[in-house]
Write a protein that holds these residues in place. Sequence first.
Motif, PDB file in Angstrom:
ATOM      1  N   UNK A  12       0.897  -1.287   0.040  1.00 36.33           N
ATOM      2  CA  UNK A  12      -0.167  -0.034   0.040  1.00 36.33           C
ATOM      3  C   UNK A  12       0.881   1.261  -0.085  1.00 36.33           C
ATOM      4  N   UNK A  13       0.485   2.344  -0.510  1.00 34.13           N
ATOM      5  CA  UNK A  13       1.107   3.333  -0.542  1.00 34.13           C
ATOM      6  C   UNK A  13       0.343   4.786   0.023  1.00 34.13           C
TER       7      UNK A  13
ATOM      8  N   UNK B 188       1.884   0.189   5.810  1.00 33.75           N
ATOM      9  CA  UNK B 188       2.205  -1.065   5.979  1.00 33.75           C
ATOM     10  C   UNK B 188       0.889  -2.054   6.233  1.00 33.75           C
ATOM     11  N   UNK B 189      -0.296  -1.230   6.430  1.00 30.47           N
ATOM     12  CA  UNK B 189      -1.566  -1.939   6.816  1.00 30.47           C
ATOM     13  C   UNK B 189      -2.281  -1.597   5.534  1.00 30.47           C
ATOM     14  N   UNK B 190      -3.197  -2.446   5.021  1.00 28.96           N
ATOM     15  CA  UNK B 190      -4.092  -2.368   3.727  1.00 28.96           C
ATOM     16  C   UNK B 190      -5.305  -2.121   4.045  1.00 28.96           C
TER      17      UNK B 190
ATOM     18  N   UNK C 207      -7.431  -5.045  -3.681  1.00 29.27           N
ATOM     19  CA  UNK C 207      -8.283  -5.673  -4.786  1.00 29.27           C
ATOM     20  C   UNK C 207      -7.744  -4.789  -6.224  1.00 29.27           C
ATOM     21  N   UNK C 208      -7.367  -3.625  -5.834  1.00 24.95           N
ATOM     22  CA  UNK C 208      -6.832  -2.771  -6.869  1.00 24.95           C
ATOM     23  C   UNK C 208      -5.622  -3.393  -7.449  1.00 24.95           C
ATOM     24  N   UNK C 209      -4.758  -3.722  -6.352  1.00 27.58           N
ATOM     25  CA  UNK C 209      -3.389  -4.304  -7.017  1.00 27.58           C
ATOM     26  C   UNK C 209      -3.416  -5.431  -7.642  1.00 27.58           C
TER      27      UNK C 209
ATOM     28  N   UNK D 171      -5.342   5.421  -9.639  1.00 22.91           N
ATOM     29  CA  UNK D 171      -3.820   5.616  -9.059  1.00 22.91           C
ATOM     30  C   UNK D 171      -3.874   6.334  -8.007  1.00 22.91           C
ATOM     31  N   UNK D 172      -2.804   6.115  -7.205  1.00 25.78           N
ATOM     32  CA  UNK D 172      -2.506   7.070  -5.927  1.00 25.78           C
ATOM     33  C   UNK D 172      -2.026   8.530  -6.453  1.00 25.78           C
ATOM     34  N   UNK D 173      -2.733   9.519  -5.627  1.00 30.62           N
ATOM     35  CA  UNK D 173      -2.423  10.709  -5.994  1.00 30.62           C
ATOM     36  C   UNK D 173      -2.918  11.401  -7.387  1.00 30.62           C
TER      37      UNK D 173
END
Lengths: 463, 463
Positions: free
Chosen positions: B73-74, B84-86, B92-94, B109-111
């Motif tokens: 996770x980011x 560190x915890x999703x 599911x996206x990954x 996407x993040x950001x």
Amino acid sequence: MRFFITAIILCSQLFAATAAPAAAGAPPRNVILIIGDGMDDQQISIARNYLRGASGKLLLDELPLRAAVGVLTIEDKQDGAPVYVADSANTATSIATGVTTSRGRIATSAGSDLDLPTIAELAAARGLRTGIVTTASVTDATPAAFASHVSMRLCQAPDRMVDINYRGIPLGGCPADLKANGGRGSIAEQLAESSLHILLGGGRKYFTPSAEGASYSVLELASQQGFQLVVDSAELAASDPDGRVLGLFSPGTMPVRLQGENGRAAEPPQPSLLNRLHHYLGSVSMPAPMRCVTNPDAASVPSLKQMTDAALASLSRDNQRGFLLLVESASIDKQAHERKACGSIGELQQLEEALASALDFASGHPGTLVLVTADHSHAAQMVPVESLYAAYPIPIYTPGQLVLVATPEGGLMAINYATNNFSHEEHTGANVPLFGNVEALGRVPPYLQQRDIFTILSDYLGL
Amino acid sequence: MRFFITAIILCSQLFAATAAPAAAGAPPRNVILIIGDGMDDQQISIARNYLRGASGKLLLDELPLRAAVGVLTIEDKQDGAPVYVADSANTATSIATGVTTSRGRIATSAGSDLDLPTIAELAAARGLRTGIVTTASVTDATPAAFASHVSMRLCQAPDRMVDINYRGIPLGGCPADLKANGGRGSIAEQLAESSLHILLGGGRKYFTPSAEGASYSVLELASQQGFQLVVDSAELAASDPDGRVLGLFSPGTMPVRLQGENGRAAEPPQPSLLNRLHHYLGSVSMPAPMRCVTNPDAASVPSLKQMTDAALASLSRDNQRGFLLLVESASIDKQAHERKACGSIGELQQLEEALASALDFASGHPGTLVLVTADHSHAAQMVPVESLYAAYPIPIYTPGQLVLVATPEGGLMAINYATNNFSHEEHTGANVPLFGNVEALGRVPPYLQQRDIFTILSDYLGL
């Protein structure tokens, strides 16, 4: 395509590996069994995040075989009902003897208290050399269960056989294991009289009392039995390479590699006065983040890798019969009991280094099976730094205690310890991982029980 | 010898499996991906103990491949630092897109908030049929991430796109995803307009509001797009076997199979008055043991197996191009959030039944890859019924809350939930298991990242 090529390589190795025990003239078979005490998937993930980064891989992750192992425990009676959380004594007994037993027992059977032959004893009886390396006292449960037999793990020395107590609290004993009562004596005495070729770790204090009914110490008993005694890295390096070695590098558990800054462990979140009135009110302060730093005491003892290298050299020297080596990184567990996340991370790093030595040895010595596993799962669990429910305008925080570790890759890892309210945490009941080198392929199913490890090792060594 | 024979079988299958995509005339390739939401090694061990006994094996344990998957996770920015915890949205996206993102995001996407093509969309674009089956609302994070794109998982329906709040607590929104703003609309609308061939689960309430800017509901939108709507097992059985099907069997999450006696969940240990003064004094009462009993509400909806069977029949009927089916047992997670151990056990049992259907299908249809994994680890952990430190004369008990489950084999299993003080527990950060049928051998390494699953599935299907 990458996996296709991997498949070809693995399968050719798999068939080489599953051939029947080597014919005359073939190299001897060796086993290196590495146990990370308490090294469950939480501990592995925590160590990966810290040591390699969340996107990185541990050496464990690179091994070609990964399986899962069920952890069985029963009540202390014959055909006892299952108990769902183990300790290191009964789990090491399962691995070492192939028999499921009850908590606290060292290579003895539940209820009937029979001595159970261990893989190390069976190997030695067939002429293989055997060795044990651990960062715990060598008399601690995991190493003990491979080379001694008592009804209760605390019976580590001749002066700890009956009416053991800690600060006035009675903790039991092993009267039937006294030599005077027809037993084999304490764990330390049994190790001194064992057939082990090399035994390295901590626990010197358990060898200084007089042997039962004797005027000499257990150390002297070991010496009489042919062990050279060494107490530091220099003496270990200078020991007779052809002789048997007993290395006792610290009074008890060996110092660990890493610790929290200023020696900090997990700390409870601190509720404000208002929050003490109702947990939906006020605020709660989390412990400040910490980095992991080197424990200066670790320099006083050899590392797990150094001990493993010494044991491999000793066990393999001019040896045509093969060997069995147990390597334990013990304080992944012990530091988790004490809620010290950095300590557990450093001991998993030590395990990785010992594994690298084992794999190096195996690559130069065909017919060497390397397995890595854990004995039971443990208390540490990674929890979110920011709760999933952070949008709710109330203080949400962990019960139990918390470590916030600042990772080298710039993240913040929250680890909670919340299995009990005591000074030491409990184990937990999940199945544990098992890893193997190419020799393990085709020999280890995806899911097995700890007692199956005994069978796999016995079969591999032709015992 | 058993393992040697296994090795021969596995290797012959492995080479068959790793052959390049089938030549003309060969059967089509299919993927059945089963996700146990929150199904970590603790949950699996708990379910094994209850459903099969500690010495028994789940069907999962019988699969020929077992690997571990790192959960990444980011932060919600480009190249964000690791978290560190999703949650189930980013994991599911990954899996669905091969891209690591931030918590709460559905295939974006993040950001940068870009829509990320999903494996289901890519498969449909190549002419494969696609389907999703879940015990959650079909608009919930895991199914949603395979067939829709929004910046925040709560945007499940047209009336939940901006200023979402729960009892007055603002929880955000997805204004940029409104069609009026150039977006694709809510999750429910995107599912209604998706290329899915079959979509079965709960969540009818998200389809009853009017579609954005329209005078008809999302249900009617789905109907316009060619979906037959079914709301119970009878309608599902009677649906046109050649048509597209949207089955919505409950307003939200589907009722679970098992529950604690009298609906009990975990309960906090009850300290005596003296213990409230100091936790080393007095006594603490543990919750009474419970059995798991059938939840009568479960009879009102089809089981996960029934939905899986219907989806497999629909997807494979007269299909020369293959299919991708996602099957989610969602409430392993949801019941763990609510501290309901029996609920999680029953939903893992449902997953096992769906897996049996998947394996049956695969055995009759060569070229069917079956993978089972979890999205993240969770709060439940088995702790000892009797503390390791029971000899100490003080009350030792778990912080957080506890369930004592009486197992059919006569044991007592203590499960604690202690990640937070809120009404719902947190996820945790351990890597999760992944299981596969023979088609997975040679395609899945022992350790991988969730984004690698996307690549494995894409390669298998030749996308």
